[in-house]
Enzyme design. Sequence first.
Site, PDB file in Angstrom:
ATOM      1  N   ARG A 248       0.857  -1.192   0.000  1.00 49.57           N
ATOM      2  CA  ARG A 248       0.000   0.000   0.000  1.00 49.57           C
ATOM      3  C   ARG A 248       0.892   1.241   0.000  1.00 49.57           C
ATOM      4  O   ARG A 248       1.914   1.285   0.706  1.00 49.57           O
ATOM      5  CB  ARG A 248      -0.908   0.034   1.252  1.00 49.57           C
ATOM      6  N   GLU A 277      -3.232   7.117  -3.980  1.00 49.19           N
ATOM      7  CA  GLU A 277      -3.078   6.824  -5.411  1.00 49.19           C
ATOM      8  C   GLU A 277      -4.320   7.172  -6.220  1.00 49.19           C
ATOM      9  O   GLU A 277      -4.263   7.259  -7.447  1.00 49.19           O
ATOM     10  CB  GLU A 277      -2.674   5.370  -5.640  1.00 49.19           C
ATOM     11  N   HIS A 317      -1.259  -0.051  -9.589  1.00 45.65           N
ATOM     12  CA  HIS A 317      -1.872  -1.015  -8.664  1.00 45.65           C
ATOM     13  C   HIS A 317      -2.356  -2.235  -9.459  1.00 45.65           C
ATOM     14  O   HIS A 317      -3.544  -2.571  -9.466  1.00 45.65           O
ATOM     15  CB  HIS A 317      -3.032  -0.370  -7.885  1.00 45.65           C
TER      16      HIS A 317
HETATM   17  P1  NAD Z   1      -1.155 -11.137   5.124  1.00 45.02           P
HETATM   18  O1  NAD Z   1      -2.207 -10.651   6.054  1.00 45.02           O
HETATM   19  O2  NAD Z   1      -1.111 -12.575   4.759  1.00 45.02           O
HETATM   20  O3  NAD Z   1       0.292 -10.744   5.688  1.00 45.02           O
HETATM   21  C1  NAD Z   1       0.593  -9.506   6.225  1.00 45.02           C
HETATM   22  C2  NAD Z   1       1.753  -9.696   7.187  1.00 45.02           C
HETATM   23  O4  NAD Z   1       2.177  -8.395   7.619  1.00 45.02           O
HETATM   24  C3  NAD Z   1       1.380 -10.474   8.459  1.00 45.02           C
HETATM   25  O5  NAD Z   1       2.280 -11.565   8.630  1.00 45.02           O
HETATM   26  C4  NAD Z   1       1.521  -9.451   9.581  1.00 45.02           C
HETATM   27  O6  NAD Z   1       1.961 -10.005  10.814  1.00 45.02           O
HETATM   28  C5  NAD Z   1       2.566  -8.512   8.978  1.00 45.02           C
HETATM   29  N1  NAD Z   1       2.648  -7.210   9.630  1.00 45.02           N
HETATM   30  C6  NAD Z   1       1.673  -6.485  10.230  1.00 45.02           C
HETATM   31  N2  NAD Z   1       2.195  -5.348  10.736  1.00 45.02           N
HETATM   32  C7  NAD Z   1       3.522  -5.347  10.426  1.00 45.02           C
HETATM   33  C8  NAD Z   1       4.594  -4.447  10.649  1.00 45.02           C
HETATM   34  N3  NAD Z   1       4.420  -3.321  11.338  1.00 45.02           N
HETATM   35  N4  NAD Z   1       5.810  -4.789  10.172  1.00 45.02           N
HETATM   36  C9  NAD Z   1       6.024  -5.924   9.506  1.00 45.02           C
HETATM   37  N5  NAD Z   1       5.051  -6.826   9.261  1.00 45.02           N
HETATM   38  C10 NAD Z   1       3.812  -6.534   9.714  1.00 45.02           C
HETATM   39  O7  NAD Z   1      -1.297 -10.214   3.821  1.00 45.02           O
HETATM   40  P2  NAD Z   1      -0.820 -10.571   2.336  1.00 45.02           P
HETATM   41  O8  NAD Z   1      -1.849 -11.389   1.649  1.00 45.02           O
HETATM   42  O9  NAD Z   1       0.571 -11.048   2.379  1.00 45.02           O
HETATM   43  O10 NAD Z   1      -0.903  -9.102   1.679  1.00 45.02           O
HETATM   44  C11 NAD Z   1      -0.088  -8.025   2.142  1.00 45.02           C
HETATM   45  C12 NAD Z   1      -0.633  -6.725   1.599  1.00 45.02           C
HETATM   46  O11 NAD Z   1      -0.425  -6.694   0.179  1.00 45.02           O
HETATM   47  C13 NAD Z   1      -2.163  -6.559   1.735  1.00 45.02           C
HETATM   48  O12 NAD Z   1      -2.526  -6.063   3.002  1.00 45.02           O
HETATM   49  C14 NAD Z   1      -2.497  -5.596   0.635  1.00 45.02           C
HETATM   50  O13 NAD Z   1      -2.465  -4.287   1.147  1.00 45.02           O
HETATM   51  C15 NAD Z   1      -1.358  -5.786  -0.373  1.00 45.02           C
HETATM   52  N6  NAD Z   1      -1.825  -6.313  -1.667  1.00 45.02           N
HETATM   53  C16 NAD Z   1      -1.571  -5.590  -2.779  1.00 45.02           C
HETATM   54  C17 NAD Z   1      -1.983  -6.070  -4.013  1.00 45.02           C
HETATM   55  C18 NAD Z   1      -1.699  -5.305  -5.285  1.00 45.02           C
HETATM   56  O14 NAD Z   1      -2.386  -5.523  -6.297  1.00 45.02           O
HETATM   57  N7  NAD Z   1      -0.725  -4.430  -5.307  1.00 45.02           N
HETATM   58  C19 NAD Z   1      -2.670  -7.287  -4.102  1.00 45.02           C
HETATM   59  C20 NAD Z   1      -2.898  -8.011  -2.933  1.00 45.02           C
HETATM   60  C21 NAD Z   1      -2.470  -7.523  -1.707  1.00 45.02           C
END
Ligand code: NAD
Length: 351
Positions: A248, A277, A317
């Site tokens: 994000r 964005e 995105h």
């Molecule tokens: P997830 O929930 O499986 O994993 C997120 C991880 O981040 C967790 O392990 C959590 O403990 C960790 N976390 C939380 N706070 C933290 C911090 N301060 N420092 C370090 N780690 C921390 O999520 P995911 O499926 O891996 O997705 C991650 C992010 O990717 C989503 O939240 C979304 O915003 C983004 N995303 C973007 C797209 C895109 O098209 N660009 C697509 C899918 C997801």
Amino acid sequence: MSEYRLSSTLAVVKTVVAFFDVTEFDRESLSRLIKKTPEIEAHFYADELNESTAAKVKNVDCVSIFITSDITVSVLNALPNLKHIVCRSTGFNHVPMEAVNEKGITVSNVPTYGEHTVAEYAFALLLSLARKIPQAIEITKSGSMEHQGLTGFDLAGKTLGVIGTGHIGCQVAKIGVGFGMEVVAYDPKPNTEIAAKVGFSYQDMDSLLARANVVSLHTPYLKSTHHLLNAQSIAKLKRGSYVINTARGELIDTSALISALQTGQLAGAALDVLESEELMNIHEEILMLRAGSKQKLELAAEHAVLLKMPNVLVTNHNAFNSREALERINETAVANIISFIGGNTQNKVGQ
Ligand code: NAD
């Protein structure tokens, strides 16, 4: 607006669902997935859900949205029968959770559609940056075979810092190991089993920043992750390191990022997501110009600067956008609606 439709033998209670942000691919896939569920009356809109489109569907029971929809309290107020917001995304930070909870509206998401999809895209960005692929394409298209300015760097032997090792971060770590990178990770909830299996190690944040040549962000956007990369944390990175953000935009302080790129503290950045964005959309940009918010004006100017920087790649995105991921997103969204109708919503994130 639950409706009763009488067939010759039985009455079916219809749950009216308005799907927004629908592409042709989505319309075909969602229609096919819904076909066997007569309880769903589906309406499809290519537009995003906002105050003006909400007025067209004011009696719906359920809305399904992508991240381009802007759900505000006014949108919620315009939908008095709304019971369920089905996010066709993992992130749901575009939904005002406090207002939604107050109104007793259920929110569901798609937690795991794209770990491979987004991780592969993070590497597509990293390789494009490391090997100057967009520049090489431009030079070749211009009719030149010149290599001047195209020297890149190998990933093998470099250190990749993965921040957030959930579904996507773990895949990124795995691919990084496959490229011969040393992978270090930070997560407040470490998954030591996967780390041992994949072959990466957990570090505290400062050690990760001090060791990484490339940092890739994979945390959700939360209050606690706002500007996780800021002037102070970027200063802890090795001089000349790279940042990849497919999570994000709000995880990075854009102003600090630009300063670091300008001074060479960062050698480059590849960003699939930007802070605010929505301003990249011309209509939003015009609205913002009229509203005259200083903070938004600054961000719009910063976006323009990032787009012009030769060591920065920006995409729209788009990391989620593979056929396989879209199909999985739609399958889960429809399953979320069906489970909600059955009284036991799966993938509930609010209420
Ligand atoms: P997830 O929930 O499986 O994993 C997120 C991880 O981040 C967790 O392990 C959590 O403990 C960790 N976390 C939380 N706070 C933290 C911090 N301060 N420092 C370090 N780690 C921390 O999520 P995911 O499926 O891996 O997705 C991650 C992010 O990717 C989503 O939240 C979304 O915003 C983004 N995303 C973007 C797209 C895109 O098209 N660009 C697509 C899918 C997801």
